[in-house]
Design a protein around this motif. Structure first.
Motif, mmCIF file in Angstrom:
data_model
loop_
_atom_site.group_PDB
_atom_site.id
_atom_site.type_symbol
_atom_site.label_atom_id
_atom_site.label_comp_id
_atom_site.label_asym_id
_atom_site.label_seq_id
_atom_site.Cartn_x
_atom_site.Cartn_y
_atom_site.Cartn_z
ATOM 1 N N GLY A 45 -30.468 -18.120 0.725
ATOM 2 C CA GLY A 45 -31.235 -18.498 -0.456
ATOM 3 C C GLY A 45 -32.603 -17.822 -0.421
ATOM 4 O O GLY A 45 -33.113 -17.455 0.639
ATOM 5 N N SER A 46 -33.205 -17.679 -1.587
ATOM 6 C CA SER A 46 -34.529 -17.094 -1.705
ATOM 7 C C SER A 46 -35.549 -17.864 -0.861
ATOM 8 O O SER A 46 -35.500 -19.087 -0.792
ATOM 9 C CB SER A 46 -34.947 -17.151 -3.182
ATOM 10 N N GLY A 47 -36.462 -17.166 -0.227
ATOM 11 C CA GLY A 47 -37.505 -17.857 0.540
ATOM 12 C C GLY A 47 -38.131 -16.987 1.604
ATOM 13 O O GLY A 47 -38.144 -15.753 1.504
ATOM 14 N N LYS A 85 -37.224 -13.253 -1.818
ATOM 15 C CA LYS A 85 -38.273 -14.222 -2.127
ATOM 16 C C LYS A 85 -38.629 -14.172 -3.621
ATOM 17 O O LYS A 85 -38.632 -13.105 -4.220
ATOM 18 C CB LYS A 85 -39.512 -13.888 -1.265
ATOM 19 N N THR A 86 -38.941 -15.303 -4.209
ATOM 20 C CA THR A 86 -39.312 -15.342 -5.639
ATOM 21 C C THR A 86 -40.669 -14.677 -5.893
ATOM 22 O O THR A 86 -41.681 -15.038 -5.276
ATOM 23 C CB THR A 86 -39.404 -16.801 -6.125
ATOM 24 N N VAL A 134 -37.400 -28.136 6.029
ATOM 25 C CA VAL A 134 -38.536 -27.272 6.348
ATOM 26 C C VAL A 134 -39.684 -27.675 5.432
ATOM 27 O O VAL A 134 -39.543 -27.647 4.214
ATOM 28 C CB VAL A 134 -38.210 -25.775 6.110
ATOM 29 N N TRP A 184 -43.270 -26.901 3.987
ATOM 30 C CA TRP A 184 -44.051 -25.686 3.754
ATOM 31 C C TRP A 184 -44.726 -25.816 2.415
ATOM 32 O O TRP A 184 -44.096 -26.218 1.442
ATOM 33 C CB TRP A 184 -43.069 -24.503 3.767
ATOM 34 N N ASP A 227 -35.910 -18.518 -10.945
ATOM 35 C CA ASP A 227 -36.185 -19.708 -10.136
ATOM 36 C C ASP A 227 -36.891 -20.794 -10.959
ATOM 37 O O ASP A 227 -37.953 -20.554 -11.533
ATOM 38 C CB ASP A 227 -37.052 -19.256 -8.941
ATOM 39 N N LYS A 249 -31.525 -20.656 -11.090
ATOM 40 C CA LYS A 249 -31.524 -21.596 -9.964
ATOM 41 C C LYS A 249 -32.183 -22.881 -10.448
ATOM 42 O O LYS A 249 -33.393 -22.937 -10.654
ATOM 43 C CB LYS A 249 -32.293 -20.996 -8.797
ATOM 44 N N ASN A 263 -31.827 -26.561 -6.324
ATOM 45 C CA ASN A 263 -32.936 -26.395 -5.381
ATOM 46 C C ASN A 263 -33.418 -27.751 -4.834
ATOM 47 O O ASN A 263 -32.979 -28.798 -5.276
ATOM 48 C CB ASN A 263 -34.089 -25.664 -6.067
ATOM 49 N N ARG A 264 -34.345 -27.704 -3.884
ATOM 50 C CA ARG A 264 -34.690 -28.905 -3.104
ATOM 51 C C ARG A 264 -35.270 -30.043 -3.940
ATOM 52 O O ARG A 264 -35.655 -29.861 -5.080
ATOM 53 C CB ARG A 264 -35.677 -28.511 -2.002
ATOM 54 N N THR A 281 -26.247 -24.612 -3.208
ATOM 55 C CA THR A 281 -27.329 -24.579 -2.221
ATOM 56 C C THR A 281 -27.773 -26.011 -1.927
ATOM 57 O O THR A 281 -27.712 -26.878 -2.798
ATOM 58 C CB THR A 281 -28.523 -23.720 -2.707
ATOM 59 N N GLY A 282 -28.198 -26.252 -0.687
ATOM 60 C CA GLY A 282 -28.722 -27.564 -0.323
ATOM 61 C C GLY A 282 -28.033 -28.193 0.864
ATOM 62 O O GLY A 282 -26.894 -28.620 0.769
ATOM 63 N N ASN A 283 -28.728 -28.182 2.000
ATOM 64 C CA ASN A 283 -28.263 -28.860 3.215
ATOM 65 C C ASN A 283 -26.895 -28.374 3.674
ATOM 66 O O ASN A 283 -26.073 -29.157 4.123
ATOM 67 C CB ASN A 283 -28.246 -30.379 2.982
ATOM 68 N N HIS A 328 -30.774 -21.784 3.480
ATOM 69 C CA HIS A 328 -32.088 -21.398 3.977
ATOM 70 C C HIS A 328 -32.351 -22.097 5.307
ATOM 71 O O HIS A 328 -32.405 -21.466 6.370
ATOM 72 C CB HIS A 328 -33.175 -21.729 2.957
ATOM 73 N N THR A 329 -32.435 -23.428 5.266
ATOM 74 C CA THR A 329 -32.840 -24.175 6.464
ATOM 75 C C THR A 329 -31.961 -23.876 7.679
ATOM 76 O O THR A 329 -32.471 -23.723 8.800
ATOM 77 C CB THR A 329 -32.800 -25.688 6.137
HETATM 78 C C1 LIG Z 1 -39.738 -22.511 3.245
HETATM 79 C C2 LIG Z 1 -38.869 -22.392 2.034
HETATM 80 C C3 LIG Z 1 -39.227 -21.527 0.998
HETATM 81 C C4 LIG Z 1 -38.430 -21.413 -0.137
HETATM 82 N N1 LIG Z 1 -38.792 -20.546 -1.125
HETATM 83 C C5 LIG Z 1 -38.008 -20.407 -2.233
HETATM 84 C C6 LIG Z 1 -38.340 -19.487 -3.268
HETATM 85 O O1 LIG Z 1 -39.347 -18.793 -3.217
HETATM 86 N N2 LIG Z 1 -37.517 -19.401 -4.347
HETATM 87 C C7 LIG Z 1 -36.367 -20.150 -4.458
HETATM 88 O O2 LIG Z 1 -35.643 -20.009 -5.454
HETATM 89 N N3 LIG Z 1 -36.014 -21.015 -3.473
HETATM 90 C C8 LIG Z 1 -36.801 -21.163 -2.384
HETATM 91 N N4 LIG Z 1 -36.434 -22.038 -1.379
HETATM 92 C C9 LIG Z 1 -35.193 -22.820 -1.542
HETATM 93 C C10 LIG Z 1 -34.039 -22.264 -0.712
HETATM 94 O O3 LIG Z 1 -33.650 -20.981 -1.134
HETATM 95 C C11 LIG Z 1 -32.813 -23.191 -0.755
HETATM 96 O O4 LIG Z 1 -32.197 -23.104 -2.035
HETATM 97 C C12 LIG Z 1 -33.149 -24.638 -0.491
HETATM 98 O O5 LIG Z 1 -34.017 -24.748 0.624
HETATM 99 C C13 LIG Z 1 -31.899 -25.488 -0.214
HETATM 100 O O6 LIG Z 1 -31.126 -24.971 0.834
HETATM 101 P P1 LIG Z 1 -31.269 -25.418 2.379
HETATM 102 O O7 LIG Z 1 -31.053 -26.887 2.418
HETATM 103 O O8 LIG Z 1 -30.172 -24.624 3.071
HETATM 104 O O9 LIG Z 1 -32.614 -25.031 2.837
HETATM 105 C C14 LIG Z 1 -37.236 -22.169 -0.238
HETATM 106 C C15 LIG Z 1 -36.891 -23.028 0.799
HETATM 107 C C16 LIG Z 1 -37.683 -23.149 1.925
HETATM 108 C C17 LIG Z 1 -37.254 -24.091 3.015
#
Ligand SMILES: Cc1cc2nc3c(=O)[nH]c(=O)nc-3n(C[C@H](O)[C@H](O)[C@H](O)COP(=O)(O)O)c2cc1C
Length: 379
Positions: free
Chosen positions: A53-55, A78-79, A112, A114, A185, A224, A252-253, A292-294, A315-316
């Motif tokens: 995922g983006s990040g 990254k976005t 995470v 941040w 995003d 997203k 997303n989160r 996406t998510g966990n 991502h995480t």
């Molecule tokens: C530190 C961090 C930065 C992130 N930055 C972005 C971002 O810039 N753009 C975006 O669309 N998602 C961003 N995300 C979301 C992740 O891409 C992912 O969709 C979200 O964390 C859920 O997945 P996970 O549970 O595997 O982390 C970010 C997540 C984390 C933890």
């Protein structure tokens, strides 16, 4: 090989691949287990469903190179925050810098914490990253997809077209061969912002943004979606409103309004899977879905796949302390893939074999297919 024979070789593969994953592990899985892991994102065929995922894990070409080497299927960059020709950014509040990330346990999972937001370096540097991603994509080593946060107006305001025009054109030029694959995003911090207080405002964005972007280039668009701070029904309404997108990344989160931070963990996947379970009234062909998510196991990948996701974005799980992975060598991406695919109890291969044994997944022409998981009434 019988189902039980396959399980025995899975345990052996899991052990021996701790020291290194074969680069072309999808072929190995096909040859050894007769399992076809092929997946799709934004209409593109993928060797397997797992992407990033983006990040913060896709900020530079070194990270992309490591991911290509590890055999990741795709990485969303990254976005970047959109800008007009003068460099003006209406969403500048999202271009803030923060260095510290904290990986913490949350319930039975991880999150995470941040406080930074989008890309905080010059736009030209982002375009250089896009070109590096394009080269890897062209060489079929890793599909790279840029991600943008464009201007989002209040109900009584127009869209700032100059941002849509300048940013889309610059990305399309950097990419070269059309179409440009792009993620838009709508972030969790946006869900926590006053801009997202009103349902009608959010629904308008989701309905209108695809045409705003496509007016300036040949774009294949994924949106997203955020987890808005409304109920599950509204989350489904958002999906319906976004039906002009080619794909939806769900979701997303979550946003913790008290602490002012976005978070993940089990609450996130619980909500996402619950919303995806709800029946939709949409009759038309809908955008494809990317989960996406966990996601921290093949078992969780299957949960998203059963609800229609043809790929997943993590991502995480690619950010955990090294001792959390069973593999002893390789990059975090490689160690993560090792567990997600080969874990003998919860890996993707194990769970697909388990479903075969239970009669909920059938072989076609001798093979089990990842994409068959999303076909019907499998859960
Ligand atoms: C530190 C961090 C930065 C992130 N930055 C972005 C971002 O810039 N753009 C975006 O669309 N998602 C961003 N995300 C979301 C992740 O891409 C992912 O969709 C979200 O964390 C859920 O997945 P996970 O549970 O595997 O982390 C970010 C997540 C984390 C933890």
């Amino acid at each position: 090989m019988s189902n039980s024979g396959s399980r025995a070789s899975l345990t052996r593969d899991f052990e021996r691949f701790k020291r290194g994953l074969p680069h072309d592990f999808p072929s190995h899985v096909r040859d050894s287990y007769r399992i076809d892991l092929s997946a799709r994102y934004l209409g593109q065929p993928l060797p397997h469903p797992i992407g990033k995922g983006s990040g913060q894990l896709s900020l530079n070409s070194g990270q992309l190179e490591t991911d290509a080497e590890a055999g990741l299927a795709f990485a969303v960059l990254k976005t970047v925050i959109a800008q007009d020709a003068t460099g003006d950014q209406s969403m500048a509040a999202w271009a803030i810098h923060e260095t510290k990330m904290k990986v913490e346990r949350r319930g039975a999972g991880w999150t995470v914490t941040w406080k930074g937001r989008g890309w905080d370096r010059p736009f030209d540097e982002y375009l250089a990253l896009v070109r590096a991603g394009r080269d890897l994509t062209r060489d079929r080593r890793l599909l790279a997809v840029p991600s943008v946060k464009y201007h989002l107006p209040r109900l009584d305001e127009p869209f700032r077209d100059a941002e849509y025009a300048h940013t889309t054109r610059a990305l399309a030029t950097a990419w070269g061969d059309p179409p440009l694959l792009l993620e838009k995003d709508f972030s969790p911090t946006l869900a926590g912002d006053r801009l997202a207080d009103e349902k009608q405002q959010i629904l308008r964005w989701l309905r209108e943004v695809p045409q705003r972007i496509r007016a300036h280039g040949d774009v294949r668009l994924a949106m997203k979606l955020m987890n808005a701070r409304f109920d599950d029904d509204f989350q489904r309404e958002m999906m319906d409103a976004a039906r002009d997108a080619d794909a939806l990344v769900v979701f997303n989160r979550l946003f913790d309004a008290q602490q002012g931070v976005a978070y993940g963990g089990p609450e996130l996947s619980d909500r996402n899977l619950r919303v995806l379970d709800r029946p939709s009234d949409r009759q038309t062909v809908r955008p494809s879905l990317s989960g996406t998510g966990n996601i921290h196991s093949g078992r969780m990948i299957v949960e998203y796949a059963l609800r229609g996701c043809s790929s997943v974005q993590l991502h995480t799980f690619f950010q955990l302390p090294l001792e959390e992975y069973s593999a002893t060598d390789g990059s975090r991406t490689q160690r993560g893939l090792h567990a997600l695919i080969f874990d003998p109890r919860d890996g993707l291969v194990a769970v697909m074999l388990e479903r075969e044994a239970a009669g909920t997944l059938e072989r076609r022409a001798g093979e089990l297919h990842f994409l068959d998981l999303g076909l019907g009434e499998n859960h």
